[in-house]
Design a protein around this motif. Structure first.
Motif, PDB file in Angstrom:
ATOM      1  N   ASP A  22       0.841  -1.187   0.000  1.00 55.25           N
ATOM      2  CA  ASP A  22       0.000   0.000   0.000  1.00 55.25           C
ATOM      3  C   ASP A  22       0.881   1.243   0.000  1.00 55.25           C
ATOM      4  OD1 ASP A  22      -2.622  -1.226   0.201  1.00 55.25           O
ATOM      5  OD2 ASP A  22      -2.020  -1.812   2.221  1.00 55.25           O
ATOM      6  N   GLU A  24       0.624   5.457   0.668  1.00 57.00           N
ATOM      7  CA  GLU A  24      -0.168   6.587   1.138  1.00 57.00           C
ATOM      8  C   GLU A  24       0.617   7.860   0.913  1.00 57.00           C
ATOM      9  OE1 GLU A  24      -1.297   6.209   5.230  1.00 57.00           O
ATOM     10  OE2 GLU A  24      -2.078   4.185   4.942  1.00 57.00           O
ATOM     11  N   LEU A 128       1.467   6.026  -6.894  1.00 53.43           N
ATOM     12  CA  LEU A 128       0.880   7.201  -6.258  1.00 53.43           C
ATOM     13  C   LEU A 128       1.113   8.372  -7.203  1.00 53.43           C
ATOM     14  CD1 LEU A 128      -0.322   8.647  -3.703  1.00 53.43           C
ATOM     15  CD2 LEU A 128       2.040   9.061  -3.028  1.00 53.43           C
TER      16      LEU A 128
END
Length: 169
Positions: A22, A24, A128
């Motif tokens: 993941d 962020e 991202l």
């Protein structure tokens, strides 16, 4: 005419990937503003055996300047994950900044690489995308009625400063 047909059914159990990744971080920042990204990885495997010899590699676009990373990479932009036991996880914090024009986007790619029969493959990839937002304040200065005025020594100057709030506040 001879026809042959056969019908069969197979149940396939779907589960989450053995490794998760993941990312962020902010979706938009001001040009040259420092920001943090957090990468989290985890072994979701049902096997009792650890997953070994993994690498997490981050690819930055031009216009991105990396700052501090915790932990530090073993080689530029690459972290070795030697032994990831079942259920084990880790995280990497990366600070940096992008420099670009308003509306420009910067994709930052992270991938976990693993070896299969001696060859390295991307096991999971995440991206991202960080955009550059407009400056919250616009400022301009006019001297003696001109934005490109060249003053001479001893001359009296009249300044006009114009500003505009580009934000919603």
């Amino acid at each position: 005419k001879l026809e042959y047909s056969e019908k069969s059914e197979v149940d396939v159990a779907l589960s989450q990937p053995a490794i998760s990744l993941d990312m962020e971080g902010p979706s938009s920042v001001f040009s040259s503003e420092s920001f943090d990204m957090l990468l989290r990885y985890k072994n979701n495997s049902r096997s009792e055996q650890a997953i070994e010899q993994l690498r997490l590699k981050v690819t930055y676009p031009s216009g991105f300047k990396a700052g501090k990373t915790e932990p530090a990479p073993q080689t530029p932009n690459t972290w070795d994950i030697e032994n990831l036991a079942r259920g084990a996880s880790g995280e990497i914090k990366i600070s940096g900044a992008v420099t670009g024009s308003e509306g420009q986007y910067f994709p930052i790619k992270a991938e976990i690489l693993g070896k299969v029969e001696g060859k390295e493959y991307a096991l999971i990839t995440k991206t991202l995308t960080v955009g550059v937002q407009s400056s919250p304040l616009a400022l301009s200065m006019i001297v003696n009625g001109k934005s490109d005025y060249i003053a001479r020594r001893g001359e009296q100057l009249s300044y006009e400063i114009q500003y505009k709030n580009n934000s919603d506040t």
